[in-house]
Design a protein around this motif. Structure first.
Motif, mmCIF file in Angstrom:
data_model
loop_
_atom_site.group_PDB
_atom_site.id
_atom_site.type_symbol
_atom_site.label_atom_id
_atom_site.label_comp_id
_atom_site.label_asym_id
_atom_site.label_seq_id
_atom_site.Cartn_x
_atom_site.Cartn_y
_atom_site.Cartn_z
ATOM 1 N N GLY A 88 0.863 -1.316 -0.260
ATOM 2 C CA GLY A 88 0.367 0.400 -0.085
ATOM 3 C C GLY A 88 0.585 1.527 -0.351
ATOM 4 O O GLY A 88 0.434 2.607 -0.894
ATOM 5 N N ILE A 89 2.058 1.571 0.969
ATOM 6 C CA ILE A 89 2.950 2.440 0.582
ATOM 7 C C ILE A 89 3.655 2.501 -0.358
ATOM 8 O O ILE A 89 3.725 3.697 -0.943
ATOM 9 N N VAL A 90 4.353 1.625 -1.374
ATOM 10 C CA VAL A 90 4.971 1.987 -2.684
ATOM 11 C C VAL A 90 4.010 2.405 -3.326
ATOM 12 O O VAL A 90 3.835 3.170 -4.446
ATOM 13 N N ALA A 91 2.445 2.012 -3.627
ATOM 14 C CA ALA A 91 1.094 1.813 -4.790
ATOM 15 C C ALA A 91 0.713 3.707 -4.318
ATOM 16 O O ALA A 91 1.102 4.093 -5.258
ATOM 17 N N ALA A 92 1.056 3.676 -2.590
ATOM 18 C CA ALA A 92 0.752 4.954 -2.956
ATOM 19 C C ALA A 92 1.616 6.194 -3.386
ATOM 20 O O ALA A 92 1.379 7.151 -3.292
ATOM 21 N N TYR A 93 3.128 5.686 -2.729
ATOM 22 C CA TYR A 93 4.399 6.894 -3.053
ATOM 23 C C TYR A 93 3.908 6.797 -4.332
ATOM 24 O O TYR A 93 4.245 8.325 -5.382
ATOM 25 N N THR A 94 3.867 6.377 -5.259
ATOM 26 C CA THR A 94 3.714 5.601 -6.713
ATOM 27 C C THR A 94 2.959 6.719 -7.169
ATOM 28 O O THR A 94 3.195 7.499 -8.833
ATOM 29 N N GLY A 95 1.520 6.637 -6.812
ATOM 30 C CA GLY A 95 1.040 6.971 -8.043
ATOM 31 C C GLY A 95 0.089 8.498 -6.681
ATOM 32 O O GLY A 95 -0.509 9.426 -7.316
ATOM 33 N N GLY A 96 1.749 9.364 -5.809
ATOM 34 C CA GLY A 96 1.018 10.436 -5.447
ATOM 35 C C GLY A 96 0.168 11.303 -4.633
ATOM 36 O O GLY A 96 -0.161 11.817 -4.715
ATOM 37 N N SER A 97 0.038 9.506 -3.549
ATOM 38 C CA SER A 97 -1.421 9.995 -2.651
ATOM 39 C C SER A 97 -0.746 9.749 -1.133
ATOM 40 O O SER A 97 0.718 9.177 -1.202
ATOM 41 N N SER A 98 -1.465 9.505 -0.214
ATOM 42 C CA SER A 98 -1.344 9.103 1.156
ATOM 43 C C SER A 98 -1.169 7.769 1.361
ATOM 44 O O SER A 98 -1.547 7.355 1.000
ATOM 45 N N LEU A 99 0.515 7.410 1.635
ATOM 46 C CA LEU A 99 1.522 6.718 2.130
ATOM 47 C C LEU A 99 -0.235 5.975 3.460
ATOM 48 O O LEU A 99 -0.006 4.802 3.086
ATOM 49 N N LEU A 100 -0.199 6.624 4.698
ATOM 50 C CA LEU A 100 -0.693 6.127 5.170
ATOM 51 C C LEU A 100 -2.468 5.092 4.612
ATOM 52 O O LEU A 100 -2.900 4.389 4.693
ATOM 53 N N LYS A 101 -2.842 6.057 4.384
ATOM 54 C CA LYS A 101 -4.222 5.802 4.217
ATOM 55 C C LYS A 101 -4.059 4.359 2.762
ATOM 56 O O LYS A 101 -4.787 3.422 2.759
ATOM 57 N N GLY A 102 -2.923 4.615 1.502
ATOM 58 C CA GLY A 102 -3.304 3.170 1.429
ATOM 59 C C GLY A 102 -2.206 2.093 2.493
ATOM 60 O O GLY A 102 -3.241 0.497 1.261
ATOM 61 N N ALA A 103 -1.424 1.738 3.302
ATOM 62 C CA ALA A 103 -1.513 1.507 3.676
ATOM 63 C C ALA A 103 -2.234 0.690 4.688
ATOM 64 O O ALA A 103 -2.464 0.324 4.957
ATOM 65 N N VAL A 104 -3.490 1.164 5.188
ATOM 66 C CA VAL A 104 -4.362 1.018 6.090
ATOM 67 C C VAL A 104 -5.958 0.553 5.689
ATOM 68 O O VAL A 104 -5.776 -0.703 5.923
ATOM 69 N N ARG A 105 -6.115 1.310 3.994
ATOM 70 C CA ARG A 105 -6.750 0.756 3.114
ATOM 71 C C ARG A 105 -6.668 -0.853 2.851
ATOM 72 O O ARG A 105 -7.545 -1.836 2.923
ATOM 73 N N VAL A 106 -5.948 -0.883 2.201
ATOM 74 C CA VAL A 106 -5.107 -2.440 1.716
ATOM 75 C C VAL A 106 -5.112 -3.575 3.040
ATOM 76 O O VAL A 106 -5.282 -5.185 3.127
ATOM 77 N N THR A 107 -4.300 -3.030 4.314
ATOM 78 C CA THR A 107 -4.231 -3.883 5.258
ATOM 79 C C THR A 107 -5.354 -4.704 5.967
ATOM 80 O O THR A 107 -5.622 -5.335 5.959
ATOM 81 N N PHE A 108 -6.682 -3.333 5.867
ATOM 82 C CA PHE A 108 -7.104 -3.452 6.600
ATOM 83 C C PHE A 108 -8.442 -4.646 6.026
ATOM 84 O O PHE A 108 -8.862 -6.129 6.562
ATOM 85 N N TRP A 109 -8.763 -4.206 4.414
ATOM 86 C CA TRP A 109 -9.365 -5.366 3.850
ATOM 87 C C TRP A 109 -8.448 -7.100 3.954
ATOM 88 O O TRP A 109 -9.503 -8.400 3.732
ATOM 89 N N GLY A 110 -6.540 -7.229 3.788
ATOM 90 C CA GLY A 110 -6.226 -9.033 3.951
ATOM 91 C C GLY A 110 -6.628 -9.263 4.842
ATOM 92 O O GLY A 110 -6.903 -10.263 5.756
#
Length: 231
Positions: A191-213
């Motif tokens: 989530g962090i890598v994807a958010a960084y590559t896309g230029g969005s929030s790192l925290l949001k990207g990490a929380v989003r995928v870990t929650f559903w996982g």
């Protein structure tokens, strides 16, 4: 005045980034959930690993086939729209010019300037201009079925290999715990890598995928424990 360097935009990454993130995320979540569910049913480590390998192969092929079919349908639609637009340009060029002019007027240009812009752009590349302005089809965002299929299958396999390797080296009684905890870490990093590559929030990207996982693994573990006990 020195010319400014070209601005760096990330929209050209959306096609392959979506397929890569989707593939890796599905690989981790589905394989980790499968392993955790089988382990919760008191299966042997051999059976857990066998199920994990089967999940990796089946999942990678499913992702490739699904992405190819989906993106191919999108590509067919784009080709049909472009063919129709090409025919309309050949048969009624003035109407298409007025149509493009109206688009620019609605965007804020005065009618005279809008007509000048439309005329010049259509003289340069009539089909490309109408594809972008009227249909929303650009060269960077056009559908690429083979690229999407290969990217999804490869990233799924890489993602699935992470929980599978954890299950391989973890002690038998601790497979479920080791796989679930490490997979949540892998998901957070993804989530962090994807958010960084896309230029969005790192925290949001990490929380989003870990929650559903976590939710997927929890439900699968519950199902494995329930049906394992019943059997």
């Amino acid at each position: 005045m020195q010319p400014h360097p070209p601005e760096a935009h990330r929209t050209h990454r959306t096609g392959w980034l979506r397929a890569a993130v989707l593939g890796a995320n599905d690989g981790i979540v589905s394989t980790a959930s499968l392993i955790v569910g089988i382990a919760a049913s008191q299966a042997t480590q051999h059976d857990v690993l066998l199920a994990g390998v089967a999940g990796l192969v089946a999942g990678a092929m499913s992702m490739a086939a699904g992405e190819y079919v989906s993106v191919s349908s999108q590509a067919d639609t784009e080709k049909a729209d472009l063919a129709r637009e090409r025919k309309e340009l050949e048969e009624n060029h003035p109407y298409e010019l007025n149509e493009l002019t109206e688009i620019y007027i609605q965007r804020g240009l005065d009618p005279l300037l809008a007509e000048q812009v439309a005329t010049q752009l259509m003289a340069h590349d009539a089909l490309g201009t109408h594809a972008l302005e009227e249909l929303g089809i650009s060269t960077q965002g056009s559908a690429r079925p083979l690229q999407a299929a290969f990217t999804s299958a490869t990233t799924f396999a890489i993602g699935a290999a992470l929980p599978l390797l954890t299950a391989l080296f973890a002690p038998g009684p601790f497979i479920a715990r080791a796989v679930s905890s490490s997979s949540l870490l892998f998901l957070a990093l993804l989530g962090i890598v994807a958010a960084y590559t896309g230029g969005s929030s790192l925290l949001k990207g990490a929380v989003r995928v870990t929650f559903w996982g976590a939710l997927a693994m929890g439900l699968t573990a519950g199902a494995g424990a329930l049906f394992g006990a019943a059997v």
